[in-house]
Design an enzyme around this catalytic site. Structure first.
Site, PDB file in Angstrom:
ATOM      1  N   CYS A   3      50.409  39.210  37.032  1.00  0.00           N
ATOM      2  CA  CYS A   3      49.510  39.322  35.870  1.00  0.00           C
ATOM      3  C   CYS A   3      50.006  40.479  35.005  1.00  0.00           C
ATOM      4  CB  CYS A   3      48.049  39.480  36.302  1.00  0.00           C
ATOM      5  SG  CYS A   3      47.666  40.975  37.235  1.00  0.00           S
ATOM      6  N   ASN A   6      48.482  44.138  37.259  1.00  0.00           N
ATOM      7  CA  ASN A   6      48.549  44.119  38.736  1.00  0.00           C
ATOM      8  C   ASN A   6      47.404  44.911  39.366  1.00  0.00           C
ATOM      9  OD1 ASN A   6      50.893  45.095  41.385  1.00  0.00           O
ATOM     10  ND2 ASN A   6      49.618  43.292  41.272  1.00  0.00           N
ATOM     11  N   CYS A   8      43.835  43.533  38.575  1.00  0.00           N
ATOM     12  CA  CYS A   8      42.669  42.632  38.596  1.00  0.00           C
ATOM     13  C   CYS A   8      42.998  41.271  39.205  1.00  0.00           C
ATOM     14  CB  CYS A   8      42.100  42.436  37.191  1.00  0.00           C
ATOM     15  SG  CYS A   8      41.476  43.948  36.444  1.00  0.00           S
ATOM     16  N   ARG A   9      43.750  40.443  38.480  1.00  0.00           N
ATOM     17  CA  ARG A   9      43.954  39.057  38.917  1.00  0.00           C
ATOM     18  C   ARG A   9      44.980  38.916  40.032  1.00  0.00           C
ATOM     19  NH1 ARG A   9      45.215  37.063  32.963  1.00  0.00           N
ATOM     20  NH2 ARG A   9      46.035  39.196  33.035  1.00  0.00           N
ATOM     21  N   SER A  10      46.190  39.470  39.844  1.00  0.00           N
ATOM     22  CA  SER A  10      47.245  39.167  40.830  1.00  0.00           C
ATOM     23  C   SER A  10      47.000  39.779  42.214  1.00  0.00           C
ATOM     24  CB  SER A  10      48.639  39.528  40.289  1.00  0.00           C
ATOM     25  OG  SER A  10      48.769  40.885  39.988  1.00  0.00           O
ATOM     26  N   ASP A 117      41.591  36.983  31.705  1.00  0.00           N
ATOM     27  CA  ASP A 117      41.708  38.388  32.091  1.00  0.00           C
ATOM     28  C   ASP A 117      40.298  38.984  32.153  1.00  0.00           C
ATOM     29  OD1 ASP A 117      42.150  41.075  32.330  1.00  0.00           O
ATOM     30  OD2 ASP A 117      43.754  41.143  30.855  1.00  0.00           O
TER      31      ASP A 117
HETATM   32  P1  4NP Z   1      45.184  42.231  35.181  1.00  0.00           P
HETATM   33  O1  4NP Z   1      44.102  42.878  34.186  1.00  0.00           O
HETATM   34  O2  4NP Z   1      46.369  41.869  34.319  1.00  0.00           O
HETATM   35  O3  4NP Z   1      44.483  41.033  35.719  1.00  0.00           O
HETATM   36  O4  4NP Z   1      45.505  43.269  36.219  1.00  0.00           O
HETATM   37  C1  4NP Z   1      44.393  43.965  33.370  1.00  0.00           C
HETATM   38  C2  4NP Z   1      44.369  45.225  33.896  1.00  0.00           C
HETATM   39  C3  4NP Z   1      44.606  46.318  33.071  1.00  0.00           C
HETATM   40  C4  4NP Z   1      44.882  46.118  31.744  1.00  0.00           C
HETATM   41  C5  4NP Z   1      44.912  44.845  31.217  1.00  0.00           C
HETATM   42  C6  4NP Z   1      44.668  43.763  32.038  1.00  0.00           C
HETATM   43  N1  4NP Z   1      45.110  47.214  30.901  1.00  0.00           N
HETATM   44  O5  4NP Z   1      45.258  47.026  29.672  1.00  0.00           O
HETATM   45  O6  4NP Z   1      45.168  48.367  31.384  1.00  0.00           O
END
Ligand code: 4NP
Length: 147
Positions: A3, A6, A8-10, A117
């Site tokens: 993602c 790294n 939240c989703r992955s 997201d």
């Molecule tokens: P992820 O979510 O891609 O599912 O881990 C996010 C986590 C942090 C951020 C964006 C998306 N960020 O902008 O910090």
């Protein structure tokens, strides 16, 4: 499992898929395309929804996707179209490119749907992502366990 951050989703996808495959036969890992959260634990909301479903992802540490991941893994599942583009930008050849798949194409073939997201939303976004990833990982594990 790839993602953006790294966190939240992955990491959730990693925890879910790991729980469905024998660890002696499969290596499951996750990474982000961005560098913001290198070394960080998953988001507390991902940790909480995983825990609710009996999974402990609290010890995972964020890392950034690198080109050598194409050598280490047979399948690279991306969560959304921007992850897909960022990963493909690091691909060195057609063999690398052929490993990259939208994770939701496992459930909705050829649709290229995004796993939303959940970072800027509320806790229900994380439950929704969990449900989506649980379904996709069940399909992935069933297919891999057949081989
Ligand atoms: P992820 O979510 O891609 O599912 O881990 C996010 C986590 C942090 C951020 C964006 C998306 N960020 O902008 O910090």
């Amino acid at each position: 499992m790839v993602c953006l951050g790294n966190i939240c989703r992955s990491p959730l996808a990693e925890g879910i898929l790991k729980s469905k495959l024998p660890s002696e036969d499969f290596t499951v890992d996750s990474a982000g395309t961005a560098s913001y959260h290198i070394g960080s634990a998953p988001d507390r909301r991902s940790i909480a929804v995983a825990k609710k479903h009996g999974l402990n992802i609290s010890k995972l540490k964020g890392r950034q996707f690198v080109a050598s991941d194409f050598d280490r893994f047979d399948y690279i599942y991306v969560m959304d179209a921007s992850n897909n583009q960022n990963v493909l930008d690091l691909a060195r050849n057609d063999d690398d490119r052929s490993k990259v798949k939208f994770i939701l194409n496992e459930v909705y073939p050829n649709e290229n749907f995004d796993v939303p997201d959940p970072y800027y939303g509320g806790d229900d976004g994380f439950q929704n992502v969990y449900n989506i990833l649980e379904e996709a990982c069940t399909k992935i594990a069933n297919d891999l366990n057949k081989h």
